[in-house]
Motif scaffolding. Sequence first.
Motif, PDB file in Angstrom:
ATOM      1  N   GLY A 199       0.381  98.356  -4.556  1.00 34.69           N
ATOM      2  CA  GLY A 199      -0.612  98.743  -3.682  1.00 34.69           C
ATOM      3  C   GLY A 199      -2.050  98.424  -4.064  1.00 34.69           C
ATOM      4  N   LEU A 200      -3.119  98.687  -2.960  1.00 32.52           N
ATOM      5  CA  LEU A 200      -4.380  98.615  -3.128  1.00 32.52           C
ATOM      6  C   LEU A 200      -5.149  99.929  -2.975  1.00 32.52           C
ATOM      7  CD1 LEU A 200      -5.179  94.959  -1.756  1.00 32.52           C
ATOM      8  CD2 LEU A 200      -4.808  95.392  -4.140  1.00 32.52           C
TER       9      LEU A 200
ATOM     10  N   PRO B 207     -17.842 103.519  -4.559  1.00 34.80           N
ATOM     11  CA  PRO B 207     -18.488 104.354  -5.442  1.00 34.80           C
ATOM     12  C   PRO B 207     -20.063 104.704  -4.888  1.00 34.80           C
ATOM     13  CG  PRO B 207     -18.464 102.231  -6.434  1.00 34.80           C
ATOM     14  CD  PRO B 207     -17.735 102.152  -5.136  1.00 34.80           C
ATOM     15  N   LEU B 208     -20.255 106.017  -4.664  1.00 34.57           N
ATOM     16  CA  LEU B 208     -21.488 106.180  -3.687  1.00 34.57           C
ATOM     17  C   LEU B 208     -22.623 106.628  -4.513  1.00 34.57           C
ATOM     18  CD1 LEU B 208     -20.211 108.171  -0.743  1.00 34.57           C
ATOM     19  CD2 LEU B 208     -21.282 105.798  -0.702  1.00 34.57           C
TER      20      LEU B 208
ATOM     21  N   TRP C  67     -20.980  99.545  -2.367  1.00 33.73           N
ATOM     22  CA  TRP C  67     -20.225  98.345  -2.583  1.00 33.73           C
ATOM     23  C   TRP C  67     -18.694  98.544  -2.616  1.00 33.73           C
ATOM     24  CZ3 TRP C  67     -22.749  93.904  -1.358  1.00 33.73           C
ATOM     25  CH2 TRP C  67     -21.836  92.615  -1.836  1.00 33.73           C
ATOM     26  N   PRO C  68     -18.200  98.294  -1.773  1.00 30.02           N
ATOM     27  CA  PRO C  68     -16.398  98.596  -1.836  1.00 30.02           C
ATOM     28  C   PRO C  68     -15.854  97.835  -2.937  1.00 30.02           C
ATOM     29  CG  PRO C  68     -16.960  97.586   0.235  1.00 30.02           C
ATOM     30  CD  PRO C  68     -18.376  97.730  -0.442  1.00 30.02           C
ATOM     31  N   ARG C  69     -14.892  98.349  -3.473  1.00 32.78           N
ATOM     32  CA  ARG C  69     -14.083  97.844  -4.542  1.00 32.78           C
ATOM     33  C   ARG C  69     -12.790  97.965  -4.243  1.00 32.78           C
ATOM     34  NH1 ARG C  69     -17.666  96.886  -8.372  1.00 32.78           N
ATOM     35  NH2 ARG C  69     -19.572  98.480  -8.720  1.00 32.78           N
ATOM     36  N   LEU C  70     -11.952  96.942  -4.756  1.00 35.11           N
ATOM     37  CA  LEU C  70     -10.223  97.059  -4.677  1.00 35.11           C
ATOM     38  C   LEU C  70      -9.873  97.173  -5.907  1.00 35.11           C
ATOM     39  CD1 LEU C  70      -9.616  94.222  -1.865  1.00 35.11           C
ATOM     40  CD2 LEU C  70      -9.320  96.806  -1.616  1.00 35.11           C
TER      41      LEU C  70
ATOM     42  N   VAL D  11     -15.537  93.841  -3.425  1.00 36.33           N
ATOM     43  CA  VAL D  11     -14.898  93.199  -2.122  1.00 36.33           C
ATOM     44  C   VAL D  11     -16.161  92.295  -1.915  1.00 36.33           C
ATOM     45  CG1 VAL D  11     -14.522  93.290   0.439  1.00 36.33           C
ATOM     46  CG2 VAL D  11     -13.791  95.028  -1.277  1.00 36.33           C
ATOM     47  N   VAL D  12     -15.788  90.780  -1.571  1.00 32.96           N
ATOM     48  CA  VAL D  12     -16.367  89.737  -1.399  1.00 32.96           C
ATOM     49  C   VAL D  12     -15.639  88.945  -0.175  1.00 32.96           C
ATOM     50  CG1 VAL D  12     -17.721  87.541  -1.830  1.00 32.96           C
ATOM     51  CG2 VAL D  12     -17.534  89.593  -3.509  1.00 32.96           C
TER      52      VAL D  12
END
Length: 182
Positions: free
Chosen positions: A47-48, A53-54, A88-91, A105-106
Amino acid sequence: MPRSLPALISRPLPAVAPPPADPGARVLRQELTAGLPARLDLDAVRGLVLAVPLGVARAVLAADPSAVVFSTAEPGDSTAFRDPAAAWPRLTLVVTGAIGTTVPVVAGVPVRLAGPPGTAAVEVTVDELVLTAGSLRSPGRFGSRLSLRWRDLALASGDGPAHPVGDPGIPVLLSQLGEEKS
Protein backbone atom coordinates in the motif's frame (compact mmCIF):
# COMPACT_ATOMS: atom_id res chain seq x y z
CA MET A 1 27.54 41.06 -36.01
CA PRO A 2 26.32 38.87 -33.14
CA ARG A 3 24.70 35.60 -34.07
CA SER A 4 21.20 34.91 -32.84
CA LEU A 5 19.83 31.68 -31.49
CA PRO A 6 17.77 29.49 -33.80
CA ALA A 7 14.12 30.39 -34.19
CA LEU A 8 13.12 27.11 -32.55
CA ILE A 9 14.31 28.36 -29.18
CA SER A 10 12.41 31.63 -29.44
CA ARG A 11 9.10 29.92 -30.29
CA PRO A 12 7.06 27.97 -27.76
CA LEU A 13 7.38 24.24 -28.17
CA PRO A 14 4.29 22.36 -29.39
CA ALA A 15 2.25 20.51 -26.81
CA VAL A 16 3.45 16.97 -26.31
CA ALA A 17 0.88 14.21 -26.32
CA PRO A 18 0.72 12.19 -23.10
CA PRO A 19 2.59 8.88 -23.20
CA PRO A 20 0.59 5.86 -24.33
CA ALA A 21 -1.17 3.97 -21.60
CA ASP A 22 0.95 1.24 -20.08
CA PRO A 23 -0.95 -2.05 -20.50
CA GLY A 24 0.54 -3.40 -17.25
CA ALA A 25 -0.43 -0.36 -15.19
CA ARG A 26 -3.31 -0.38 -12.76
CA VAL A 27 -5.31 2.76 -12.05
CA LEU A 28 -6.20 3.93 -8.56
CA ARG A 29 -8.68 6.79 -8.09
CA GLN A 30 -9.73 7.77 -4.63
CA GLU A 31 -11.63 10.56 -2.91
CA LEU A 32 -9.66 11.48 0.20
CA THR A 33 -12.63 11.68 2.57
CA ALA A 34 -10.78 10.11 5.53
CA GLY A 35 -8.35 13.01 5.74
CA LEU A 36 -4.57 12.80 5.71
CA PRO A 37 -2.47 10.79 6.16
CA ALA A 38 -4.36 8.41 3.88
CA ARG A 39 -3.66 4.73 3.28
CA LEU A 40 -4.07 3.63 -0.34
CA ASP A 41 -4.18 -0.16 -0.77
CA LEU A 42 -2.49 -1.42 -3.94
CA ASP A 43 -2.91 -5.16 -3.30
CA ALA A 44 -3.12 -7.56 -0.36
CA VAL A 45 0.39 -6.83 0.96
CA ARG A 46 1.38 -3.44 -0.49
CA GLY A 47 0.00 0.00 0.00
CA LEU A 48 0.91 3.65 -0.21
CA VAL A 49 0.61 6.28 2.50
CA LEU A 50 -0.07 9.82 1.33
CA ALA A 51 1.00 12.38 3.91
CA VAL A 52 1.85 16.06 4.05
CA PRO A 53 4.50 17.16 6.55
CA LEU A 54 3.22 20.55 7.60
CA GLY A 55 5.17 22.46 10.19
CA VAL A 56 2.79 25.42 9.72
CA ALA A 57 -0.42 24.06 11.21
CA ARG A 58 -1.71 27.49 12.20
CA ALA A 59 -2.16 28.50 8.54
CA VAL A 60 -4.03 25.27 7.77
CA LEU A 61 -6.31 25.63 10.80
CA ALA A 62 -7.14 29.24 9.88
CA ALA A 63 -7.81 28.52 6.19
CA ASP A 64 -11.21 27.88 4.62
CA PRO A 65 -11.73 24.06 4.55
CA SER A 66 -12.39 24.12 0.79
CA ALA A 67 -9.22 26.15 0.04
CA VAL A 68 -6.85 24.21 -2.20
CA VAL A 69 -3.50 23.75 -0.48
CA PHE A 70 -1.86 21.63 -3.20
CA SER A 71 -2.92 20.80 -6.74
CA THR A 72 -1.10 19.14 -9.61
CA ALA A 73 -3.47 20.90 -12.03
CA GLU A 74 -1.85 24.27 -11.31
CA PRO A 75 1.60 24.19 -12.87
CA GLY A 76 4.03 26.49 -11.18
CA ASP A 77 7.06 28.29 -12.50
CA SER A 78 9.58 25.52 -13.23
CA THR A 79 12.51 27.93 -12.74
CA ALA A 80 11.40 29.08 -9.28
CA PHE A 81 12.50 27.33 -6.12
CA ARG A 82 9.87 25.47 -4.15
CA ASP A 83 8.63 27.29 -1.07
CA PRO A 84 9.99 25.30 1.91
CA ALA A 85 7.08 26.45 4.09
CA ALA A 86 4.47 25.20 1.61
CA ALA A 87 2.72 21.85 2.03
CA TRP A 88 4.38 19.25 -0.18
CA PRO A 89 2.74 15.80 -0.23
CA ARG A 90 4.76 12.61 -0.10
CA LEU A 91 4.05 8.97 -0.94
CA THR A 92 5.52 6.15 1.14
CA LEU A 93 5.43 2.47 0.15
CA VAL A 94 4.39 0.06 2.91
CA VAL A 95 4.92 -3.69 2.37
CA THR A 96 3.36 -6.03 4.98
CA GLY A 97 3.63 -3.32 7.63
CA ALA A 98 7.27 -2.43 6.89
CA ILE A 99 8.04 1.08 5.66
CA GLY A 100 9.78 1.45 2.31
CA THR A 101 10.85 4.41 0.19
CA THR A 102 9.29 7.88 0.46
CA VAL A 103 9.13 10.29 -2.50
CA PRO A 104 7.59 13.72 -3.07
CA VAL A 105 4.54 13.86 -5.35
CA VAL A 106 5.32 15.23 -8.82
CA ALA A 107 2.57 14.94 -11.41
CA GLY A 108 3.25 12.88 -14.53
CA VAL A 109 6.71 11.68 -13.44
CA PRO A 110 7.02 7.92 -12.89
CA VAL A 111 8.87 7.10 -9.66
CA ARG A 112 10.03 3.78 -8.33
CA LEU A 113 9.32 2.94 -4.73
CA ALA A 114 11.17 0.06 -3.12
CA GLY A 115 10.05 -1.81 -0.08
CA PRO A 116 12.31 -3.22 2.62
CA PRO A 117 15.29 -5.25 1.31
CA GLY A 118 14.18 -8.41 -0.42
CA THR A 119 10.74 -7.14 -1.39
CA ALA A 120 9.54 -6.09 -4.81
CA ALA A 121 9.11 -2.49 -5.84
CA VAL A 122 6.37 -0.58 -7.64
CA GLU A 123 6.40 2.24 -10.15
CA VAL A 124 3.90 5.02 -9.43
CA THR A 125 2.81 7.90 -11.67
CA VAL A 126 0.53 10.49 -10.08
CA ASP A 127 -1.91 11.88 -12.64
CA GLU A 128 -3.87 14.17 -10.34
CA LEU A 129 -3.74 15.23 -6.72
CA VAL A 130 -5.90 17.94 -5.18
CA LEU A 131 -5.57 18.60 -1.45
CA THR A 132 -7.73 21.03 0.49
CA ALA A 133 -7.16 22.54 3.93
CA GLY A 134 -10.14 20.62 5.33
CA SER A 135 -8.61 17.25 4.39
CA LEU A 136 -5.40 18.20 6.20
CA ARG A 137 -7.40 18.96 9.36
CA SER A 138 -9.99 16.20 9.60
CA PRO A 139 -12.07 13.60 7.74
CA GLY A 140 -14.84 14.90 5.52
CA ARG A 141 -15.81 15.71 1.96
CA PHE A 142 -13.71 18.75 1.16
CA GLY A 143 -12.92 17.97 -2.49
CA SER A 144 -9.53 16.28 -2.06
CA ARG A 145 -8.84 13.51 -4.55
CA LEU A 146 -6.03 11.40 -5.99
CA SER A 147 -5.60 9.59 -9.28
CA LEU A 148 -2.51 7.52 -10.00
CA ARG A 149 -1.23 4.63 -12.09
CA TRP A 150 1.01 1.94 -10.65
CA ARG A 151 2.64 -1.22 -11.83
CA ASP A 152 4.43 -4.07 -10.12
CA LEU A 153 8.18 -4.29 -10.60
CA ALA A 154 8.53 -7.87 -9.41
CA LEU A 155 12.01 -9.06 -8.61
CA ALA A 156 13.42 -11.54 -11.09
CA SER A 157 15.30 -14.63 -9.95
CA GLY A 158 19.08 -14.40 -9.79
CA ASP A 159 19.60 -17.52 -11.89
CA GLY A 160 19.86 -15.71 -15.21
CA PRO A 161 18.39 -16.90 -18.49
CA ALA A 162 17.82 -20.59 -19.16
CA HIS A 163 20.73 -22.39 -20.78
CA PRO A 164 20.15 -23.19 -24.46
CA VAL A 165 19.88 -26.84 -25.38
CA GLY A 166 20.72 -27.81 -28.95
CA ASP A 167 20.95 -24.20 -30.16
CA PRO A 168 21.65 -24.31 -33.93
CA GLY A 169 23.43 -20.96 -33.67
CA ILE A 170 26.29 -22.50 -31.68
CA PRO A 171 28.72 -24.43 -33.91
CA VAL A 172 29.52 -28.00 -32.91
CA LEU A 173 33.12 -28.51 -31.84
CA LEU A 174 35.19 -30.72 -34.10
CA SER A 175 36.24 -32.81 -31.11
CA GLN A 176 32.57 -33.64 -30.50
CA LEU A 177 32.15 -34.62 -34.15
CA GLY A 178 35.05 -37.09 -33.85
CA GLU A 179 33.46 -38.67 -30.79
CA GLU A 180 30.12 -39.05 -32.58
CA LYS A 181 31.75 -40.88 -35.57
CA SER A 182 33.46 -43.49 -33.45
